[in-house]
Design a protein around this motif. Structure first.
Motif, PDB file in Angstrom:
ATOM      1  N   GLU A  56      -7.986  -3.229 -12.311  1.00 21.91           N
ATOM      2  CA  GLU A  56      -8.438  -2.857 -13.647  1.00 21.91           C
ATOM      3  C   GLU A  56      -9.878  -2.366 -13.593  1.00 21.91           C
ATOM      4  O   GLU A  56     -10.654  -2.770 -12.731  1.00 21.91           O
ATOM      5  CB  GLU A  56      -8.362  -4.035 -14.617  1.00 21.91           C
ATOM      6  CG  GLU A  56      -7.003  -4.682 -14.761  1.00 21.91           C
ATOM      7  CD  GLU A  56      -6.797  -5.838 -13.826  1.00 21.91           C
ATOM      8  OE1 GLU A  56      -5.950  -6.713 -14.114  1.00 21.91           O
ATOM      9  OE2 GLU A  56      -7.482  -5.900 -12.786  1.00 21.91           O
ATOM     10  N   TRP A  70      -0.454  -5.255 -20.508  1.00 15.82           N
ATOM     11  CA  TRP A  70      -1.842  -5.717 -20.636  1.00 15.82           C
ATOM     12  C   TRP A  70      -1.840  -7.085 -21.306  1.00 15.82           C
ATOM     13  O   TRP A  70      -1.138  -7.281 -22.314  1.00 15.82           O
ATOM     14  CB  TRP A  70      -2.672  -4.761 -21.476  1.00 15.82           C
ATOM     15  CG  TRP A  70      -3.018  -3.481 -20.792  1.00 15.82           C
ATOM     16  CD1 TRP A  70      -2.411  -2.261 -20.950  1.00 15.82           C
ATOM     17  CD2 TRP A  70      -4.080  -3.275 -19.848  1.00 15.82           C
ATOM     18  NE1 TRP A  70      -3.014  -1.325 -20.150  1.00 15.82           N
ATOM     19  CE2 TRP A  70      -4.050  -1.919 -19.474  1.00 15.82           C
ATOM     20  CE3 TRP A  70      -5.051  -4.096 -19.294  1.00 15.82           C
ATOM     21  CZ2 TRP A  70      -4.950  -1.369 -18.567  1.00 15.82           C
ATOM     22  CZ3 TRP A  70      -5.943  -3.556 -18.381  1.00 15.82           C
ATOM     23  CH2 TRP A  70      -5.890  -2.211 -18.024  1.00 15.82           C
ATOM     24  N   ARG A  76      -4.710 -10.547 -22.152  1.00 14.49           N
ATOM     25  CA  ARG A  76      -6.120 -10.905 -22.196  1.00 14.49           C
ATOM     26  C   ARG A  76      -6.273 -12.415 -22.262  1.00 14.49           C
ATOM     27  O   ARG A  76      -5.363 -13.120 -22.699  1.00 14.49           O
ATOM     28  CB  ARG A  76      -6.812 -10.242 -23.386  1.00 14.49           C
ATOM     29  CG  ARG A  76      -6.397 -10.801 -24.742  1.00 14.49           C
ATOM     30  CD  ARG A  76      -7.042  -9.987 -25.855  1.00 14.49           C
ATOM     31  NE  ARG A  76      -6.803 -10.583 -27.166  1.00 14.49           N
ATOM     32  CZ  ARG A  76      -7.175 -10.023 -28.307  1.00 14.49           C
ATOM     33  NH1 ARG A  76      -7.786  -8.843 -28.305  1.00 14.49           N
ATOM     34  NH2 ARG A  76      -6.916 -10.630 -29.448  1.00 14.49           N
ATOM     35  N   ARG A  79      -3.726 -17.115 -21.564  1.00 16.00           N
ATOM     36  CA  ARG A  79      -3.552 -15.672 -21.471  1.00 16.00           C
ATOM     37  C   ARG A  79      -2.550 -15.230 -22.538  1.00 16.00           C
ATOM     38  O   ARG A  79      -1.491 -15.816 -22.699  1.00 16.00           O
ATOM     39  CB  ARG A  79      -3.043 -15.298 -20.080  1.00 16.00           C
ATOM     40  CG  ARG A  79      -3.045 -13.833 -19.776  1.00 16.00           C
ATOM     41  CD  ARG A  79      -2.753 -13.559 -18.309  1.00 16.00           C
ATOM     42  NE  ARG A  79      -3.782 -14.146 -17.440  1.00 16.00           N
ATOM     43  CZ  ARG A  79      -3.895 -13.884 -16.145  1.00 16.00           C
ATOM     44  NH1 ARG A  79      -3.033 -13.049 -15.566  1.00 16.00           N
ATOM     45  NH2 ARG A  79      -4.836 -14.455 -15.422  1.00 16.00           N
ATOM     46  N   VAL A 122      -0.946  -8.434 -24.951  1.00 20.84           N
ATOM     47  CA  VAL A 122      -1.605  -7.381 -25.725  1.00 20.84           C
ATOM     48  C   VAL A 122      -0.640  -6.218 -25.966  1.00 20.84           C
ATOM     49  O   VAL A 122      -0.380  -5.831 -27.094  1.00 20.84           O
ATOM     50  CB  VAL A 122      -2.862  -6.873 -25.017  1.00 20.84           C
ATOM     51  CG1 VAL A 122      -3.489  -5.720 -25.809  1.00 20.84           C
ATOM     52  CG2 VAL A 122      -3.876  -7.997 -24.799  1.00 20.84           C
ATOM     53  N   ASP A 154     -11.741  -9.663 -29.943  1.00 23.09           N
ATOM     54  CA  ASP A 154     -11.106  -8.957 -28.823  1.00 23.09           C
ATOM     55  C   ASP A 154     -11.782  -9.279 -27.488  1.00 23.09           C
ATOM     56  O   ASP A 154     -11.338  -8.812 -26.439  1.00 23.09           O
ATOM     57  CB  ASP A 154     -11.138  -7.440 -29.046  1.00 23.09           C
ATOM     58  CG  ASP A 154     -10.289  -7.023 -30.230  1.00 23.09           C
ATOM     59  OD1 ASP A 154     -10.750  -6.143 -30.998  1.00 23.09           O
ATOM     60  OD2 ASP A 154      -9.180  -7.557 -30.397  1.00 23.09           O
ATOM     61  N   TYR A 210      -9.426  -8.871 -19.566  1.00 27.26           N
ATOM     62  CA  TYR A 210      -8.178  -8.121 -19.731  1.00 27.26           C
ATOM     63  C   TYR A 210      -7.536  -7.900 -18.367  1.00 27.26           C
ATOM     64  O   TYR A 210      -8.196  -7.426 -17.439  1.00 27.26           O
ATOM     65  CB  TYR A 210      -8.447  -6.799 -20.429  1.00 27.26           C
ATOM     66  CG  TYR A 210      -8.646  -6.954 -21.913  1.00 27.26           C
ATOM     67  CD1 TYR A 210      -9.783  -7.589 -22.425  1.00 27.26           C
ATOM     68  CD2 TYR A 210      -7.698  -6.480 -22.819  1.00 27.26           C
ATOM     69  CE1 TYR A 210      -9.954  -7.759 -23.779  1.00 27.26           C
ATOM     70  CE2 TYR A 210      -7.865  -6.635 -24.184  1.00 27.26           C
ATOM     71  CZ  TYR A 210      -8.999  -7.279 -24.659  1.00 27.26           C
ATOM     72  OH  TYR A 210      -9.176  -7.436 -26.020  1.00 27.26           O
TER      73      TYR A 210
END
Length: 123
Positions: A5, A35, A37, A44, A47, A89, A93
């Protein structure tokens, strides 16, 4: 498959950011990709995900209308375009690869993970 990433960083609330996930060429096009996050002290969370051919895309409710997942199998790459970012947010990620059909939403379904990229949204 190896995943890497990139694209994370420190941004302000309301800004946009695009994350990239580069995969090793071997079998990249046969994997569903997703994805996830993880915020400090939290599990976790899902997304967005896309099927092996990009024909299916699915999003978490918080991502709908703000985030867009895409992939290009000829470039062995996947992206997450994030708009209207909020402090919530913030997190690391991760991109993941899964050799099943569809666009899985559960972390345990994924077989391979990248090392993650930090996204921090300041208010």
């Amino acid at each position: 498959i190896q995943l890497t990433e990139s694209g994370g960083g420190l941004v302000q609330s309301g800004d946009s950011l695009t994350l990239s996930c580069a995969g090793s060429p071997s079998s990249f096009s046969s994997y569903a990709m997703g994805w996830f996050r993880q915020a400090p002290g939290k599990e976790r969370e899902f997304v967005a995900a896309t099927s092996w051919d990009g024909g299916i895309a699915t999003y978490a409710n918080f991502a709908k209308g703000r985030f867009t997942i895409s992939r290009d199998n000829t470039k062995y790459a996947m992206w997450l375009q994030m708009n209207s970012l909020k402090p919530d947010d913030t997190g690391v990620y991760y991109c993941g690869a899964d050799d099943h059909n569809g666009a899985p939403r559960r972390a345990y379904e994924y077989d391979y993970w990248g090392q993650g990229t930090q996204v921090t949204v300041s208010s």
